[in-house]
Design a protein around this motif. Structure first.
Motif, PDB file in Angstrom:
ATOM      1  N   GLN A   1       0.602  -1.318  -0.058  1.00  0.00           N
ATOM      2  CA  GLN A   1       0.040  -0.134  -0.112  1.00  0.00           C
ATOM      3  C   GLN A   1       0.772   1.304   0.033  1.00  0.00           C
ATOM      4  OE1 GLN A   1      -3.887  -0.362   2.103  1.00  0.00           O
ATOM      5  NE2 GLN A   1      -2.533  -1.917   3.341  1.00  0.00           N
TER       6      GLN A   1
ATOM      7  N   TYR B   1       2.504   1.568  -3.421  1.00  0.00           N
ATOM      8  CA  TYR B   1       1.467   2.037  -4.330  1.00  0.00           C
ATOM      9  C   TYR B   1       1.456   3.738  -4.234  1.00  0.00           C
ATOM     10  CZ  TYR B   1      -2.593   3.035  -7.135  1.00  0.00           C
ATOM     11  OH  TYR B   1      -3.409   3.851  -7.992  1.00  0.00           O
ATOM     12  N   ARG B   2       1.028   4.080  -3.060  1.00  0.00           N
ATOM     13  CA  ARG B   2       0.942   5.660  -2.949  1.00  0.00           C
ATOM     14  C   ARG B   2       2.091   6.585  -3.282  1.00  0.00           C
ATOM     15  NH1 ARG B   2      -1.811   3.657   2.425  1.00  0.00           N
ATOM     16  NH2 ARG B   2      -4.061   3.573   1.653  1.00  0.00           N
TER      17      ARG B   2
ATOM     18  N   TYR C   1       1.895   6.509  -6.870  1.00  0.00           N
ATOM     19  CA  TYR C   1       1.059   7.094  -7.242  1.00  0.00           C
ATOM     20  C   TYR C   1       1.415   8.768  -7.510  1.00  0.00           C
ATOM     21  CZ  TYR C   1      -3.529   9.497  -7.723  1.00  0.00           C
ATOM     22  OH  TYR C   1      -4.474  10.293  -8.449  1.00  0.00           O
ATOM     23  N   TRP C   2       1.816   9.160  -6.337  1.00  0.00           N
ATOM     24  CA  TRP C   2       2.143  10.545  -6.287  1.00  0.00           C
ATOM     25  C   TRP C   2       3.471  10.884  -6.963  1.00  0.00           C
ATOM     26  CZ3 TRP C   2      -0.566  14.452  -4.494  1.00  0.00           C
ATOM     27  CH2 TRP C   2      -1.349  14.058  -3.497  1.00  0.00           C
TER      28      TRP C   2
ATOM     29  N   GLN D   1     -10.880  10.326  -8.712  1.00  0.00           N
ATOM     30  CA  GLN D   1     -11.438   9.695  -7.355  1.00  0.00           C
ATOM     31  C   GLN D   1     -10.209   9.010  -6.730  1.00  0.00           C
ATOM     32  OE1 GLN D   1     -12.050   9.020 -10.327  1.00  0.00           O
ATOM     33  NE2 GLN D   1     -11.817   6.857 -10.969  1.00  0.00           N
ATOM     34  N   ALA D   2      -9.079   8.713  -7.117  1.00  0.00           N
ATOM     35  CA  ALA D   2      -7.887   8.247  -6.226  1.00  0.00           C
ATOM     36  C   ALA D   2      -7.644   8.652  -4.990  1.00  0.00           C
ATOM     37  CB  ALA D   2      -6.657   8.168  -7.137  1.00  0.00           C
ATOM     38  N   ILE D   3      -7.938   9.931  -4.877  1.00  0.00           N
ATOM     39  CA  ILE D   3      -7.864  10.501  -3.523  1.00  0.00           C
ATOM     40  C   ILE D   3      -9.343  10.296  -2.684  1.00  0.00           C
ATOM     41  CG2 ILE D   3      -7.386  12.764  -2.352  1.00  0.00           C
ATOM     42  CD1 ILE D   3      -5.439  11.898  -4.208  1.00  0.00           C
ATOM     43  N   ALA D   4      -8.927   9.556  -1.653  1.00  0.00           N
ATOM     44  CA  ALA D   4     -10.185   9.206  -0.803  1.00  0.00           C
ATOM     45  C   ALA D   4     -10.766  10.475  -0.181  1.00  0.00           C
ATOM     46  CB  ALA D   4      -9.552   8.257   0.372  1.00  0.00           C
TER      47      ALA D   4
ATOM     48  N   LYS E   1     -11.254  22.954   8.314  1.00  0.00           N
ATOM     49  CA  LYS E   1     -10.140  22.113   7.448  1.00  0.00           C
ATOM     50  C   LYS E   1      -9.866  23.015   6.467  1.00  0.00           C
ATOM     51  CE  LYS E   1     -10.657  17.721   9.547  1.00  0.00           C
ATOM     52  NZ  LYS E   1     -10.938  16.227   9.456  1.00  0.00           N
ATOM     53  N   MET E   2      -8.663  22.732   5.994  1.00  0.00           N
ATOM     54  CA  MET E   2      -8.193  22.862   4.700  1.00  0.00           C
ATOM     55  C   MET E   2      -8.807  22.142   3.327  1.00  0.00           C
ATOM     56  SD  MET E   2      -4.150  23.441   4.197  1.00  0.00           S
ATOM     57  CE  MET E   2      -4.071  24.102   5.626  1.00  0.00           C
TER      58      MET E   2
ATOM     59  N   ARG F   1      -9.085  19.906   0.683  1.00  0.00           N
ATOM     60  CA  ARG F   1      -8.416  19.003   0.527  1.00  0.00           C
ATOM     61  C   ARG F   1      -7.873  18.948  -0.779  1.00  0.00           C
ATOM     62  NH1 ARG F   1      -8.428  14.347   3.430  1.00  0.00           N
ATOM     63  NH2 ARG F   1      -8.657  12.845   1.793  1.00  0.00           N
TER      64      ARG F   1
ATOM     65  N   LEU G   1      -5.274  21.340  -1.328  1.00  0.00           N
ATOM     66  CA  LEU G   1      -4.142  21.060  -0.999  1.00  0.00           C
ATOM     67  C   LEU G   1      -3.262  19.967  -1.540  1.00  0.00           C
ATOM     68  CD1 LEU G   1      -2.025  21.031   1.541  1.00  0.00           C
ATOM     69  CD2 LEU G   1      -3.365  19.310   2.808  1.00  0.00           C
ATOM     70  N   HIS G   2      -4.190  18.998  -2.107  1.00  0.00           N
ATOM     71  CA  HIS G   2      -3.441  18.241  -3.057  1.00  0.00           C
ATOM     72  C   HIS G   2      -2.833  18.782  -4.291  1.00  0.00           C
ATOM     73  CE1 HIS G   2      -6.632  16.474  -5.601  1.00  0.00           C
ATOM     74  NE2 HIS G   2      -7.339  16.220  -4.588  1.00  0.00           N
TER      75      HIS G   2
ATOM     76  N   VAL H   1       4.548   9.641   3.524  1.00  0.00           N
ATOM     77  CA  VAL H   1       4.212   8.404   3.147  1.00  0.00           C
ATOM     78  C   VAL H   1       4.978   6.957   3.367  1.00  0.00           C
ATOM     79  CG1 VAL H   1       3.500   6.757   0.992  1.00  0.00           C
ATOM     80  CG2 VAL H   1       3.084   9.485   1.136  1.00  0.00           C
TER      81      VAL H   1
ATOM     82  N   VAL I   1      -4.017  13.695   2.845  1.00  0.00           N
ATOM     83  CA  VAL I   1      -4.015  13.633   1.733  1.00  0.00           C
ATOM     84  C   VAL I   1      -2.979  12.780   0.868  1.00  0.00           C
ATOM     85  CG1 VAL I   1      -3.596  15.238  -0.395  1.00  0.00           C
ATOM     86  CG2 VAL I   1      -5.134  16.170   1.316  1.00  0.00           C
TER      87      VAL I   1
ATOM     88  N   LYS J   1      -1.518  10.054   2.263  1.00  0.00           N
ATOM     89  CA  LYS J   1      -2.091   8.648   2.447  1.00  0.00           C
ATOM     90  C   LYS J   1      -3.296   8.231   2.148  1.00  0.00           C
ATOM     91  CE  LYS J   1       0.798   7.441   6.377  1.00  0.00           C
ATOM     92  NZ  LYS J   1       1.214   7.590   7.717  1.00  0.00           N
ATOM     93  N   GLY J   2      -4.043   9.441   1.573  1.00  0.00           N
ATOM     94  CA  GLY J   2      -5.589   8.954   1.461  1.00  0.00           C
ATOM     95  C   GLY J   2      -5.818   8.553  -0.104  1.00  0.00           C
TER      96      GLY J   2
ATOM     97  N   VAL K   1      -6.463   6.071  -2.808  1.00  0.00           N
ATOM     98  CA  VAL K   1      -7.062   4.617  -2.769  1.00  0.00           C
ATOM     99  C   VAL K   1      -6.224   3.569  -3.478  1.00  0.00           C
ATOM    100  CG1 VAL K   1      -9.244   3.438  -3.396  1.00  0.00           C
ATOM    101  CG2 VAL K   1      -9.230   5.743  -2.574  1.00  0.00           C
ATOM    102  N   VAL K   2      -5.871   2.556  -2.666  1.00  0.00           N
ATOM    103  CA  VAL K   2      -5.131   1.316  -3.397  1.00  0.00           C
ATOM    104  C   VAL K   2      -5.885   0.604  -4.124  1.00  0.00           C
ATOM    105  CG1 VAL K   2      -3.629  -0.455  -2.957  1.00  0.00           C
ATOM    106  CG2 VAL K   2      -3.533   1.525  -1.565  1.00  0.00           C
TER     107      VAL K   2
END
Lengths: 176, 267
Positions: free
Chosen positions: A25, A28-29, A32-33, A94-97, A107-108, A110, A113-114, A133, B48, B50-51, B53-54
């Motif tokens: 996991q 992968y993250r 992805y980034w 939608q990859a960002i939960a 809250k900022m 999101r 922020l990303h 990460v 953000v 770590k959010g 989705v895998v």
């Protein structure tokens, strides 16, 4: 030191399965980034673990497994960049939960922020990814990126400083 | 400690600031505020980063790598000296094409795979290398091909995804294809030293049919490729190459017609 678990199992197959289960996991993250695209991130992770499987015997210290995998991934991403640069950026999809407790007042945003993280220069973004990460220490990040520790800490400072400035949070104490 | 240094050290590692910084903040509300603000923002940053989705099934797919790798090694060994170009009908290519596939030809030597290639008059080494690269690429997707060949529980890829992936390689598909041709696999793919490319899989009479588009210099003219299992063709188009590969006996002309009539190079 990152929280890489000791890999369970005595034979290669068991070590590999432990490696995948514990780390896929985070890998992968990070992928992805780095590449900002879901299909490419999956390809990168597949290639990373394929190379890991082929050279698992060379991993002497299981506690270094995460740094080892992240290093393989960085190399694969660099190779990919040389060969293929897609015109796809799906970092906003939608990859960002979605957070289930989003409170716009406190809250900022999101998405902002990303996007802001995505706009950081890679020199600043990469140490941030590795720290947040990967959970790596400054020294571990320095080893992975081939930098000295002071440079890493400076880049981490600048990364967060830029993000704070974008959101108006980097105020001088005199102003407060 | 100067405020600038304090801030720099907190920002560099807000998750675990040094005890010295915590002690300073205890006696200085302004410094404490820096720590509190930074930690608050750090929570958001971590959320953000770590959010992401895998994808479902990724772990299972990764766990299959050892068995896939063993299978691939066996297939590779079986295919040594087997990749042969079937038809010779091309002339010299554009200079840029030579550049892309000079690397492919070199790599074959570097990795020590001894293909016995049949060079017929007019068929140059670089075209053969492209053909080999295409067929080799298919063996990397052998699981997907096997699933499509079996025909069980096939899932059609959403048309929007198909279109987006093809667009990433510079190809716009006509929506009429959607009704006629369910796509069971779609991914951007990496072809050695080439520009962006994309890979679709459909189902023909004999099993999976791969459609690969490569956004690079078109070959001079159409030619065929084959190995012990697969048959294919490389078709030059306006801005790139269309590659079709299927199992032995597949009528690829139908797919060639279908796609060449319904695709347009837009980049």
């Amino acid at each position: 030191m990152s929280d890489t678990p000791v890999l369970e199992g005595s034979n290669k197959q068991q070590r590999y399965e432990s490696l995948v289960s514990e780390l896929y996991q985070d890998v992968y993250r990070y992928a992805y980034w780095l590449c900002k695209n879901q299909p490419l991130a999956q390809d990168l992770v597949q290639e990373t673990f394929l190379r890991a499987w082929r050279s698992l015997d060379s991993l002497q210290n299981d506690k270094a497994a995460k740094a080892w995998l992240f290093t393989i991934l960085r190399r694969e991403n660099a190779r990919l960049y040389e060969r293929y640069r897609p015109d796809l950026v799906d970092i906003e999809d939608q990859a960002i939960a979605e957070s289930d407790s989003e409170e716009p007042e406190s809250k900022m945003d999101r998405e902002l922020l990303h996007n802001a993280i995505n706009r950081l220069e890679s020199d600043y973004r990469e140490p941030l990814l590795l720290q947040v990460v990967g959970g790596f220490s400054g020294k571990e990040i320095a080893d992975i990126l081939g930098l000295n520790n002071n440079t890493v800490m400076t880049r981490l400072f600048r990364a967060r400083s830029q993000l704070k400035q974008e959101f108006g949070l980097d105020t001088d104490l005199e102003d407060e | 400690m100067e405020e600038s240094e304090f801030r720099e050290r907190v920002y560099a590692n807000p998750g675990a600031p040094d005890q010295e910084l915590l002690d300073l903040a205890r006696d200085n509300p302004a410094y404490q505020k820096i720590i509190d603000q930074t930690r608050l923002m750090e929570t958001e940053i971590a959320s953000v980063l770590k959010g992401v989705v895998v994808p479902k099934g990724l772990r299972e797919s990764l766990l299959q790598i050892p068995s896939r790798n063993a299978q691939s090694n066996e297939e590779q060994a079986a295919r040594v000296e087997s990749v042969v170009p079937a038809v010779d009908n091309s002339a010299a290519n554009a200079a840029s094409f030579f550049q892309y596939y000079a690397m492919a030809a070199s790599l074959l030597l570097v990795i020590g795979v001894v293909f016995t290639l049949t060079f017929e008059p007019g068929q140059n080494e670089l075209e053969v290398a492209l053909g080999e690269e295409m067929i080799n690429h298919l063996y990397h997707e052998s699981n997907e091909i096997a699933a499509i060949n079996a025909g069980n529980d096939l899932v059609t890829v959403q048309w929007n995804d198909v279109s987006e992936i093809m667009l990433s390689a510079g190809v716009q598909l006509a929506s009429t294809l959607q009704q006629n041709s369910p796509v069971y696999y779609a991914n951007p793919c990496i072809v050695l030293q080439a520009y962006s490319s994309a890979h679709l899989m459909l189902r023909g009479e004999e099993g999976a049919v791969s459609i690969i588009v490569i956004n690079n210099s078109p070959v001079e003219s159409e030619y065929r490729i084959q190995d012990d299992r697969f048959r294919g063709m490389i078709v030059p188009m306006e801005e790139g190459n269309l590659v079709l590969i299927g199992e032995d006996g597949e009528n690829l002309e139908l797919f060639k017609q279908l796609f060449s009539d319904n695709m347009e190079w837009v980049i």
